[in-house]
Design an enzyme around this catalytic site. Structure first.
Site, PDB file in Angstrom:
ATOM      1  N   ASP A  31     -16.713  -0.060  -0.644  1.00 27.14           N
ATOM      2  CA  ASP A  31     -15.402  -0.443  -1.171  1.00 27.14           C
ATOM      3  C   ASP A  31     -14.420  -0.737  -0.039  1.00 27.14           C
ATOM      4  OD1 ASP A  31     -15.907   2.456  -1.003  1.00 27.14           O
ATOM      5  OD2 ASP A  31     -13.781   2.664  -1.408  1.00 27.14           O
ATOM      6  N   ASN A  32     -14.821  -0.453   1.194  1.00 26.24           N
ATOM      7  CA  ASN A  32     -13.971  -0.759   2.349  1.00 26.24           C
ATOM      8  C   ASN A  32     -14.539  -1.906   3.181  1.00 26.24           C
ATOM      9  OD1 ASN A  32     -12.165   1.252   1.664  1.00 26.24           O
ATOM     10  ND2 ASN A  32     -13.091   2.782   3.005  1.00 26.24           N
ATOM     11  N   LYS A  59       0.865  -1.183   0.000  1.00 26.08           N
ATOM     12  CA  LYS A  59       0.000   0.000   0.000  1.00 26.08           C
ATOM     13  C   LYS A  59       0.898   1.229   0.000  1.00 26.08           C
ATOM     14  CE  LYS A  59      -3.938   2.052   2.405  1.00 26.08           C
ATOM     15  NZ  LYS A  59      -4.957   1.841   3.454  1.00 26.08           N
ATOM     16  N   ASP A 101      -1.708  10.238  -6.428  1.00 24.49           N
ATOM     17  CA  ASP A 101      -0.323   9.824  -6.669  1.00 24.49           C
ATOM     18  C   ASP A 101      -0.006   8.357  -6.360  1.00 24.49           C
ATOM     19  OD1 ASP A 101      -0.475   9.888  -3.942  1.00 24.49           O
ATOM     20  OD2 ASP A 101       0.760  11.688  -3.698  1.00 24.49           O
TER      21      ASP A 101
HETATM   22  P1  AMP Z   1     -10.403   5.159   0.929  1.00 27.57           P
HETATM   23  O1  AMP Z   1     -11.684   5.843   1.284  1.00 27.57           O
HETATM   24  O2  AMP Z   1      -9.212   5.651   1.681  1.00 27.57           O
HETATM   25  O3  AMP Z   1     -10.525   3.673   1.032  1.00 27.57           O
HETATM   26  O4  AMP Z   1     -10.068   5.520  -0.611  1.00 27.57           O
HETATM   27  C1  AMP Z   1     -11.033   5.581  -1.615  1.00 27.57           C
HETATM   28  C2  AMP Z   1     -10.403   5.358  -2.978  1.00 27.57           C
HETATM   29  O5  AMP Z   1      -9.392   6.325  -3.256  1.00 27.57           O
HETATM   30  C3  AMP Z   1      -9.750   3.990  -3.123  1.00 27.57           C
HETATM   31  O6  AMP Z   1     -10.098   3.443  -4.353  1.00 27.57           O
HETATM   32  C4  AMP Z   1      -8.260   4.296  -3.012  1.00 27.57           C
HETATM   33  O7  AMP Z   1      -7.492   3.374  -3.724  1.00 27.57           O
HETATM   34  C5  AMP Z   1      -8.165   5.694  -3.614  1.00 27.57           C
HETATM   35  N1  AMP Z   1      -7.018   6.449  -3.061  1.00 27.57           N
HETATM   36  C6  AMP Z   1      -6.857   6.948  -1.820  1.00 27.57           C
HETATM   37  N2  AMP Z   1      -5.668   7.582  -1.690  1.00 27.57           N
HETATM   38  C7  AMP Z   1      -5.036   7.481  -2.886  1.00 27.57           C
HETATM   39  C8  AMP Z   1      -3.772   7.910  -3.397  1.00 27.57           C
HETATM   40  N3  AMP Z   1      -2.897   8.594  -2.648  1.00 27.57           N
HETATM   41  N4  AMP Z   1      -3.465   7.613  -4.684  1.00 27.57           N
HETATM   42  C9  AMP Z   1      -4.329   6.918  -5.455  1.00 27.57           C
HETATM   43  N5  AMP Z   1      -5.523   6.492  -5.041  1.00 27.57           N
HETATM   44  C10 AMP Z   1      -5.893   6.758  -3.770  1.00 27.57           C
HETATM   45 MG    MG Z   2     -10.419   1.997   0.545  1.00 26.55          MG
END
Ligand code: AMP
Ligand code: MG
Length: 466
Positions: free
Chosen positions: A215-216, A68, A80
């Site tokens: 998605d989580n 990750k 990024d």
């Molecule tokens: P999360 O709510 O943190 O689970 O993120 C939601 C979505 O945003 C997921 O599909 C992650 O893969 C994407 N995501 C979060 N941070 C980044 C990052 N720095 N670069 C690329 N994708 C990100």
């Molecule tokens: Mg996520």
């Protein structure tokens, strides 16, 4: 975790291990990939998402291994693909802490600095700053999420929906039998059970996930994607650690069971085309509500050391929750101290749990009377148990942890790590490996949140930006 995967000490100190876990080289003959999934975020359909910064390296002994924060993937969109040390320390420590608490979770294998500087606007307020880049390698039997099923259903791609569902059943639910309509229903029932079980554990230890988007949500019922999570300090059903969620508090502590169900509805919708009948899915979802009440009552009884089921237990629990909310009371400290309660000395109850109150001077009037009443009722109820006090104490201490990863503890470790000193990350890792044991050498972590941490970023305010 490294032992479980079959690595020796020599292996994990090798250059090769370092290179692989930092994404600088890939395992021979392997084919790293990022997954495409969709999701409902904060109650709304968000369409296609995907592993934006997670890369699957492959499988070792049936465990899937992911990096990750190792850089962009086809699903990074405009972001990024990187992660910072702050969020990586949080994921590393918390996922291991959860494992040792007995909560189903993804695991962490390693934590490394990348040497890069990563720009982050931590509180989304225009104050961007560079932070140290880092990578966590994490491990799970599967990283599939509800969203992996939703994406195919949304595209009406039934062929791939079936391939994915059959794959999941054959690899992770093989005891259910060969995939067919009946087995799809059994599969959904089992995912429902596992999700429920996971959330009951969260409620037991006072963990608030903070971003329960579909998605989580792991298809195996594992706690996944440690972002703006938090641990209840003052017991409060309305508390959310996520600043992005401050307005509606959708993901607040007391709402986690309901959101679990809401998410399961989305999964049921996604699986529906394979089953083509709504009634049996609805039945499973309705049962979740009843099962949750039963399991939650069972869990609360265990926290209170009640081994028998008595008619008024729910009332006793509800009045306790009212009391816990009436005056700021540290959840972890309260239950841990309560384990030593002597049912013959109800009048000593308040003195026993003194240290759990943030402002003991507020314990006056009705609040005080209600607490006194509660201890009398609890003592009476314990008299109906057959377990002696000492035995109950030991039992309660296996349900009520002494050490959890308080937000400020993680923040102190992060502040030091950012200055190049990882000793506190190491110390917390050691403490959290034995959360139910006394560990007198770490007694200083069995204390309430200090006042300086009450409104500090990272301690009380967290965002998704990581
Ligand atoms: P999360 O709510 O943190 O689970 O993120 C939601 C979505 O945003 C997921 O599909 C992650 O893969 C994407 N995501 C979060 N941070 C980044 C990052 N720095 N670069 C690329 N994708 C990100
Ligand atoms: Mg996520």
């Amino acid at each position: 975790m490294s032992k479980e995967l079959g690595f020796s000490n020599q292996d994990i100190q090798s250059k090769e291990f370092l290179e692989v876990m930092t994404g600088n080289s890939i395992i021979e003959n392997s084919k790293p990939f990022a997954m495409c999934y969709a999701g409902h975020q904060f109650g709304n359909w968000a369409g296609q998402l995907g592993d934006g910064r997670a890369i699957n390296l492959g499988e070792i002994k049936n465990w899937a291994l992911q990096l990750k924060g190792a850089g962009p993937t086809p699903y990074s969109r405009t972001a990024d693909g990187l992660a910072v040390l702050r969020s990586s320390v949080r994921e590393y420590l918390c996922s291991e802490a959860m494992h040792h608490l007995g909560v189903p979770t993804t695991r962490a294998l390693s934590l490394s600095l990348t040497g890069d500087q990563v720009l982050r606007d931590m509180m989304y307020d225009g104050n961007s700053a560079y932070e140290k880049g880092a990578i966590v390698s994490r491990v799970a039997k599967s990283f599939l999420r509800f969203g992996n099923f939703e994406i195919f259903a949304a595209r009406n791609d039934l062929k791939n929906l079936k391939i994915l569902t059959d794959y999941t059943i054959l690899h992770h639910f093989s005891h259910l039998g060969n995939p067919c309509k009946e087995v799809y229903l059994k599969f959904f029932q089992e995912v429902t059970n596992k999700t429920l079980e996971m959330i009951v554990h969260w409620q037991r230890v006072g963990f608030v996930h903070g971003v329960m988007n579909t998605d989580n949500m792991s298809i195996l019922g594992l706690t996944i994607d440690y972002g703006p999570y938090g641990w209840l300090e003052g017991f409060d059903l309305g508390w959310t650690p996520n600043t992005t969620d401050k307005k509606h508090k959708r993901y607040r502590y007391g709402n986690q069971p309901t959101i679990g169900l809401w998410n399961l509805y989305q999964l049921a919708n996604a699986l529906y085309p394979l089953i083509d009948e709504a009634a049996p899915l609805e039945e499973i979802l309705e049962r979740y509500q009843r099962d949750f009440k039963t399991e939650s009552l069972h869990m609360m009884r265990s926290k209170l050391g009640l081994t028998l089921a008595k008619k008024n237990d729910l009332l006793l629990i509800e009045s306790l929750e009212d009391n816990l909310q009436a005056i700021e009371t540290d959840m972890t400290i309260f239950f841990r101290l309560l384990s030593s309660f002597n049912s013959k000395q109800a009048e000593k109850g308040i003195e026993l749990i003194q240290d759990a109150f943030y402002s003991p001077e507020q314990l006056v009037g009705k609040v005080l009377t209600d607490w006194k009443h509660w201890f009398v009722s609890y003592a009476k109820r314990l008299e109906r148990e057959t377990t002696p006090n000492e035995e109950r104490e030991q039992l309660m201490k296996t349900k009520n942890p002494k050490y959890v990863l308080r937000n400020y503890m993680a923040q102190l470790a992060i502040d030091k790590a950012n200055k190049g000193d990882i000793s506190l990350v190491e110390e917390l890792y050691q403490v959290l490996k034995k959360p139910y044991e006394e560990q007198p050498e770490f007694e200083h972590w069995f204390t309430k949140r200090p006042e300086w941490a009450r409104h500090k970023v990272g301690c009380s305010m967290l965002s998704c930006s990581s």
